[in-house]
Structures are given as structure tokens and as C-alpha cells.
Design a protein around this motif. Sequence first.
Motif: not given
Length: 430
Positions: A107-131
Motif C-alpha cells: 500500500s505504501i508503494s501504491t501511493h508513492a507518487l504525488i499528484n503531478e500538479d504538486m511538482k510545480r509547487f517546487y518551482e515557486n520556492f526560493s532557491s534559499r528555502a530551507h527544506p
Amino acid sequence: MNDVAKLVLPDGQTAELPIIEGSEKEKALDISKLRAQTGYVTLDPGFVNTGSCQSAITFLDGEKGILRYRGISIEELAEKSSFLEVAYLLINGNLPNQTEMNGFSDSISTHALINEDMKRFYENFSSRAHPMAILSAMVSSLSAYYTEATGGANIDDLQLNAARLMAKVSTIASFSYKKSIGQPFVYPQDKLSYCENFLNMMFAVPTTEYEADPVVVDALNLLLILHADHEQNCSTSTVRVVGSSQANVYASVASGILALWGPLHGGANQQVLLMLQQIHEAGGDVDKFVAMAKDKDSEFRLMGFGHRVYKNFDPRATIIKKACDRVLEKMGVDDPLLDIAKKLEARALEDEYFVKRKLYPNVDFYSGIIYRAIGIPTNMFTVMFSLGRLPGWIAQWKEMMEDPQNRIARPRQIYTGSQLVQYTPMSERG
Ligand code: ACO
């Protein structure tokens, strides 16, 4: 009939406080009716003396240095178990049989992907953002994709949402690392174990083959197991407080991640490494830093030292220290920071200041050295802690939701401000 303690108040009132005894003979005064009966509340800054719940998940004895998940000692789990099995144990209350383990893992393997839309969130964080800022925002955003329109992800759906969280937090964490170094995201792979998959998402690149070193996989399993739960610490209490308002499990866990980030809590693992580096760069003079930690005019504390509950040793630190030697030797890594850490520990443990206050290395003192050896960057250390603590947060959230005694967390205060004052118009103010 429980034993009771009698409280006699200065105004002549008396209250009978039932004594609650835990399975390890810990005793508590039940003050839940105190205010209703007497008008008094209790005052306990930092909740040093306050039990916030009854819990069957984790037992720790700070004097004896005991830590057990669901009754099993941390030493035995560290030696024999895997992180995923420990996660099952914490969340479900028992070790899984093979069928249950396979089901949980699938069940963990089945859910490992995140919605593709969420990948775009990463583009908007500052490059200095703390993880950790990215991780908490992304986990909170899971509520927008994986809950009902009402925002609910309640106890009825917990098995599903627990699997989603366990899987997606690993993907989110590794994507945030890839983003920070400008490499393409590596998608999760079902055929890999939980730790292998995480390492693959962190370190594989499309241009070459990557296979995780079994020594690294074992070290990661160990570190995640040791961090998996620690009863009512600051971040876990945060998860419970937020969840007590019936906030969904994603919102509750995102809040726990933010609490963990603080340097006095999980953020200490990053601070320890920065401190060791600082000592190294200053020529390795540990005495100077010990003196600074003792100086009340200095803000400096020995990071990775001291614990609210452990007053003799932290059993996790003992296990990690041994693992440090083993892992670094197997990997052929010679890290000067390990020598500095050992020198610093030895020096502090013979100093009256630390002895008197019962300050010992905690889980974070040596963990960073292993993370560094296996290639995890320093600013990701607290993210690794979050990954480890996740099953504990889920288990505690579940236990709270299932507890018939659960009420919204709403502490009282003793007000010390002005009594009634009249509003002064602007023209009459000095
Ligand atoms: N270095 C120097 N002095 C310390 C340290 C330290 N690391 N830790 C505690 N002390 C001193 C305090 O100054 C205080 O001295 P005093 O009695 O003379 O005033 C005394 O020891 C008691 O300390 P408190 O802060 O009251 O203890 P508390 O239980 O509130 O805090 C904590 C525990 C936050 C862990 C503290 O020891 C600390 O700040 N350690 C460094 C940060 C750290 O490693 N945090 C990780 C904890 S483990 C975890 O969260 C996963």
C-alpha cells in the motif's frame, strides 16, 4: 477503587485527586475535575510535570535510559527490525505477520507518487528555502489533494492516509533535495524497499545506474527506527493539539514538522554538525566551546546535549555512537568531526557543570555524522528526522482520535496583565 490524594487549599476547600497508575507503575494525579470542583487550575510552564494523555505506544524511563515501542526495547528493534516494520508496529500496535507486512508495504508503494500538479509547487520556492519549510508546506498541501472537499481525512480513512503519508513524505523530501541541487526528480520505484527507494530518489540520476550500498541502506533503516517515536515530545504534542480540534491528519502532521524544525528539538541535528564544523575550523579546541556552553552570559549551548526526560543517558545516542564507528569504517570514511564529537563528549562528561545538570549526548549528537557519511546534506538532517518520526506522529494521532477521553486541547493561563482600564482617545495620549 483508585487511590486518591487529598489536596487542602488555603481557603479551606479540599479536593480528592484520583491516582492513576500506568503499566510501568508510573503514578499521576488526575486533576481533570480540579477546576470544576475548586476553581483552581494548575500552572506548569513547559508541561514538565503534566501528563497530557494516557498512551500505549511508547514507554521511556529517563532515569534508567529505557525506550520501548509497544513494549519492545529499542535495542532489539534496532538490531532485528526494519523501519517499515517498526512503522507498522507503532501504528497498528503489533508486529505484522508476513501477509500484513506485504500488504502494508504494497500500500505504501501504491501511493508513492504525488499528484503531478504538486511538482510545480517546487518551482515557486526560493532557491534559499530551507527544506523543512518546503516539507511542511508540501505536506499541508496534501490536504488539498487527498482529502474530501471538507478538508476531512479522519479516523475512518486513516489506513489509507497513513500509507499515503508514509509514501509521499519520502517522495516530497527527496524531490526537495533534487530541486535544491538542480537535478531532475527521480520517481519512486515499487520494486525497491522503503529505504532503497528513498536513497534512489535522492541520489540516482538519469545518466547512470544507481544501486544503494547495503551499508547505507542499513544505516538509514537504523536511524529512522531510532527516531520513529518518543512519546509526548514537542512535535508529537503539537500533532495531538492540532488534531484535537479534528484537523485532518495531513494538517496535524504538517504542524508537527514545523515544531520539529526548532533548534531545541529536531533542528538540533543540523546545529550539532554546524557546531562540530565550527570547532574543527577553529582548530579543534573543544575546551573553548565547553567553556562557552557553561557561560551564562553566552547564548551558546552544546547542541546535541541534554534532554528533558533522559537524565543518565539517551539509549538512542548509545546505539548511534556505536553505529557511527561501524558505518564509517565499512564505508572507509575518516571524518575528523567524529573525533571532535568524541573529544567533546568526553570533555563535557567530566565537567561538573554537565554532570550536575545531568546533561548527556542525545539522539542528535552523533546522527549527523552518519547522515554526512551517507551523503545527506546538512540542511536535510531535520527532514530525515521528520521521515523517521512520521509513523510516531500517525500512531499518536490515531490513538488520540480513538480515545473516548479526547477533548479539544485548550490549556488555561494565569492572567498577569492590567485590570480593567478605560480607552484613552488618541488626542489625550502622551
Ligand atoms: N548546553 C549547556 N547548558 C545546557 C544545555 C546544553 N546543551 N542543556 C541544558 N543546559 C543547562 C541549562 O542552561 C540549565 O542550566 P541552569 O539550571 O543553570 O539554568 C539546565 O541545564 C537545565 O536546562 P533546561 O533548558 O532547563 O532543560 P530543559 O529540559 O528545559 O531543555 C533541552 C532540554 C531543550 C533539550 C536542552 O537540554 C537543550 O537546549 N539542549 C540543546 C539542544 C538539543 O540538543 N536539543 C535536542 C533535544 S533531543 C530532541 O528533541 C530530539
